[in-house]
Design a protein around this motif. Structure first.
Motif, PDB file in Angstrom:
ATOM      1  N   ILE A   1     -56.071 -35.766  -6.383  1.00  0.00           N
ATOM      2  CA  ILE A   1     -56.845 -36.331  -5.283  1.00  0.00           C
ATOM      3  C   ILE A   1     -56.519 -37.807  -5.048  1.00  0.00           C
ATOM      4  O   ILE A   1     -57.195 -38.475  -4.265  1.00  0.00           O
ATOM      5  N   ALA A   2     -55.495 -38.313  -5.706  1.00  0.00           N
ATOM      6  CA  ALA A   2     -55.110 -39.719  -5.535  1.00  0.00           C
ATOM      7  C   ALA A   2     -54.663 -39.959  -4.095  1.00  0.00           C
ATOM      8  O   ALA A   2     -53.873 -39.188  -3.548  1.00  0.00           O
ATOM      9  N   PRO A   3     -55.160 -41.031  -3.457  1.00  0.00           N
ATOM     10  CA  PRO A   3     -54.800 -41.296  -2.059  1.00  0.00           C
ATOM     11  C   PRO A   3     -53.380 -41.831  -1.887  1.00  0.00           C
ATOM     12  O   PRO A   3     -52.844 -41.814  -0.786  1.00  0.00           O
ATOM     13  N   VAL A   4     -52.789 -42.309  -2.964  1.00  0.00           N
ATOM     14  CA  VAL A   4     -51.439 -42.867  -2.925  1.00  0.00           C
ATOM     15  C   VAL A   4     -50.601 -42.141  -3.977  1.00  0.00           C
ATOM     16  O   VAL A   4     -51.098 -41.800  -5.045  1.00  0.00           O
ATOM     17  N   GLU A   5     -49.337 -41.910  -3.667  1.00  0.00           N
ATOM     18  CA  GLU A   5     -48.451 -41.226  -4.606  1.00  0.00           C
ATOM     19  C   GLU A   5     -48.407 -42.000  -5.933  1.00  0.00           C
ATOM     20  O   GLU A   5     -48.076 -43.174  -5.969  1.00  0.00           O
ATOM     21  N   PRO A   6     -48.770 -41.343  -7.044  1.00  0.00           N
ATOM     22  CA  PRO A   6     -48.805 -42.052  -8.327  1.00  0.00           C
ATOM     23  C   PRO A   6     -47.409 -42.248  -8.930  1.00  0.00           C
ATOM     24  O   PRO A   6     -46.474 -41.507  -8.615  1.00  0.00           O
TER      25      PRO A   6
END
Length: 157
Positions: free
Chosen positions: A104-109
């Protein structure tokens, strides 16, 4: 804090409890705040907080009277929790909680796996450097996005 008791290992053996510990990593929070952060029911949060509290991993940091009721602010018992001899279920739960956060991370980890051949002394220096990097990272405070940091150094079988 070092995880040593069966109750602590059991408490860490559930991915939702791992997520609760992640959520409590920066500042104390109430059951309502945690339920909102984790998109969970208050009863579910309450149950898992009780397990963590009974294991000594979470404590009540502050109590306030609000509209005739008592509101508890929970926080982790220790800034760092270390599992020296991880049991498979605890490790699996921790990685499952990590995977849920990544999904659910909004930015690519950033996720990087590299295998190195190291002497025992090199491995110890790397371990100390990684711990130092995480320990000295400054928190920007409220209003800024939260980031998770997962650091691991392990010897392959």
């Amino acid at each position: 804090m070092e995880i040593t008791t069966p109750e602590q290992f059991k408490a860490l053996g559930h991915s939702f409890r791992q997520r609760l510990l992640f959520a409590l990593g920066q500042q104390p929070a109430t059951i309502s705040q945690l339920a909102k952060i984790l998109s969970a029911r208050k009863g579910n949060v309450d149950h898992h907080l009780k397990v963590l509290r009974d294991a000594g991993l979470v404590r009540i940091a502050e109590t306030r009277t609000v509209r005739g009721g008592t509101e508890h602010y929970y926080q982790r018992s220790s800034r760092r929790i270390r599992v020296l001899s991880p049991e498979a279920t605890s490790t699996a739960a921790m990685l499952a909680a990590f995977a849920q956060e990544l999904s659910i991370a909004p930015v690519e980890p950033l996720l990087n796996l590299r295998h190195l051949r190291l002497t025992a002394a090199q491995a110890e220096r790397l371990r100390n450097a990684l711990e130092g990097l995480v320990d000295t990272a400054e928190d920007a405070g409220d209003g800024e996005p939260r980031y998770g940091v997962l650091v691991s150094l392990y010897q392959q079988p």
